[in-house]
Design an enzyme around this catalytic site. Structure first.
Site, PDB file in Angstrom:
ATOM      1  N   SER A   1      74.630  88.405  30.811  1.00  0.00           N
ATOM      2  CA  SER A   1      73.172  88.463  30.746  1.00  0.00           C
ATOM      3  C   SER A   1      72.605  87.207  30.107  1.00  0.00           C
ATOM      4  O   SER A   1      73.226  86.607  29.219  1.00  0.00           O
ATOM      5  CB  SER A   1      72.727  89.673  29.922  1.00  0.00           C
TER       6      SER A   1
ATOM      7  N   TYR B   1      71.938  94.762  22.885  1.00  0.00           N
ATOM      8  CA  TYR B   1      72.345  94.674  24.294  1.00  0.00           C
ATOM      9  C   TYR B   1      72.930  93.303  24.590  1.00  0.00           C
ATOM     10  O   TYR B   1      74.032  93.176  25.146  1.00  0.00           O
ATOM     11  CB  TYR B   1      71.152  94.954  25.210  1.00  0.00           C
TER      12      TYR B   1
ATOM     13  N   LYS C   1      77.021  92.135  25.518  1.00  0.00           N
ATOM     14  CA  LYS C   1      77.412  91.300  26.651  1.00  0.00           C
ATOM     15  C   LYS C   1      78.121  90.031  26.168  1.00  0.00           C
ATOM     16  O   LYS C   1      79.119  89.578  26.753  1.00  0.00           O
ATOM     17  CB  LYS C   1      76.178  90.927  27.478  1.00  0.00           C
TER      18      LYS C   1
ATOM     19  N   LYS D   1      63.924 102.451  36.538  1.00  0.00           N
ATOM     20  CA  LYS D   1      64.154 101.815  35.244  1.00  0.00           C
ATOM     21  C   LYS D   1      63.052 102.039  34.217  1.00  0.00           C
ATOM     22  O   LYS D   1      63.174 101.585  33.077  1.00  0.00           O
ATOM     23  CB  LYS D   1      64.395 100.308  35.448  1.00  0.00           C
TER      24      LYS D   1
ATOM     25  N   SER E   1      49.805  85.526  23.726  1.00  0.00           N
ATOM     26  CA  SER E   1      50.768  84.625  23.097  1.00  0.00           C
ATOM     27  C   SER E   1      50.471  84.542  21.608  1.00  0.00           C
ATOM     28  O   SER E   1      49.313  84.609  21.189  1.00  0.00           O
ATOM     29  CB  SER E   1      50.660  83.233  23.713  1.00  0.00           C
TER      30      SER E   1
END
Length: 323
Positions: A115, A142, A146, A178, A203
């Site tokens: 990933s 996560y 990986k 998902k 932002s």
């Protein structure tokens, strides 16, 4: 036989579709359907059998699988907000180790999903050169799960025998199950259809205007073509980025969706949840030199082309699944 783990999921089911396009139907799909809607991804596909991921692992450990050509390992918990670290260790790290060992012992091709989350905040760049692998610092569990497998494969000297793909921001058909992890394009289509406008995060860095945060967006159809190329070129191995190599802003993505829907752009900028502000990536862009140098002839759709195909040929159709 070809085995696709996570074969009912997003990229996994798309790769089963790609195999079908190549005339391959002798496929074992491995997944955990549970109470999800993932089963709908399978309806249009041709495959030999389905196995639950726990039963499949038991067959692997007992060496009871028939002769196989390849395992394409897309199965994992892909939620970047998953907090159960032990679960991620077992499901993403240890499970992958066991499948890799099996393939190497049985002379089968092993292609697995790493990933872009392994790159962390991007300050160390997005170079898939193996030399800098140990320096990467993922921002969530996560990504770390990986990254751990990538490191393990490197320490065991396996990177010249297997293929790891660092997927960037993948979008396209078959991602509908998902939920919050769906692509912004999928969410945008629904928002625009229902309200006529799209909400994007503000932002919080002065160098980026609202909606000007950038990602390397890649269409799932392009991803599976690259995966098919690796399947056919067993002499090419290692960890490779899988993006377009061109970062695009959320504003550009939004405009592409509005155009595909024949609507005038209307964007509202909203506050980003505080829980993700310190882990938010403002820029990702895959270095694609290594894949090109390996001889991969695959080209990628522009964001505008991919958004048009996704919106007009899938999202707006009664049957939005790959077929």
């Amino acid at each position: 036989m070809y085995i696709v783990t996570g074969g009912a999921g997003f990229i996994g089911s798309a790769f089963v579709w790609q195999l079908n396009q190549m005339g391959i139907e002798r496929i074992l799909i491995v997944d955990n359907l549970g109470r999800t809607e993932k089963w709908k991804n399978l309806v249009n596909l041709k495959y030999l059998d389905y196995e639950h991921k726990d039963k499949f692992l038991d067959l692997v450990l007992k060496n009871k699988l028939p002769a196989i050509t390849a395992i394409i390992h897309m199965g994992a918990c892909s939620s970047t907000t998953e907090l159960d670290a032990d679960y991620l260790m077992e499901n993403n790290f240890h499970y992958t180790q066991k499948l890799a060992r099996y393939c190497l012992e049985n002379n089968a091709r092993f292609i697995y999903a790493s990933s872009a989350a392994t790159y962390g905040d991007g300050t160390l760049g997005f170079d898939d050169d193996h030399a800098g692998l140990a320096n990467l610092k993922p921002l969530n569990m996560y990504g770390y799960s990986k990254h751990l497998f990538d490191l393990w494969a490197q320490k065991k000297g396996l990177l010249d025998k297997i293929v790891g793909l660092k997927f960037f921001n993948v979008f396209g058909p078959n991602e509908y199950h998902k939920g919050d992890m769906k692509s912004v394009i999928a969410k945008a289509y629904s928002q625009i259809k229902d309200t006529g406008k799209l909400k994007l995060f503000k932002s919080y860095r002065p160098e980026y205007g609202h909606g000007e945060q950038k990602r390397d967006f890649i269409y799932v159809k392009d991803c599976v073509q690259v995966m098919a190329w690796f399947l056919e070129h067993k002499e090419i191995n290692g960890i490779f980025n899988l993006g377009t190599g061109k970062a695009r802003s959320w504003n550009e993505l939004a405009r592409a969706v509005f155009v595909a829907m024949h609507r005038e752009p209307s964007i509202e900028y909203i506050e980003m949840p505080e829980s993700i502000r310190d882990k938010y990536q403002y820029f990702t862009q895959a270095r694609m030199d290594k894949l090109k140098a390996a001889g991969c002839p695959c080209s990628f759709m522009s964001l505008e082309e991919a958004a048009k195909d996704y919106v007009q040929n899938y999202l707006s159709q009664d049957d939005p699944y790959l077929r």
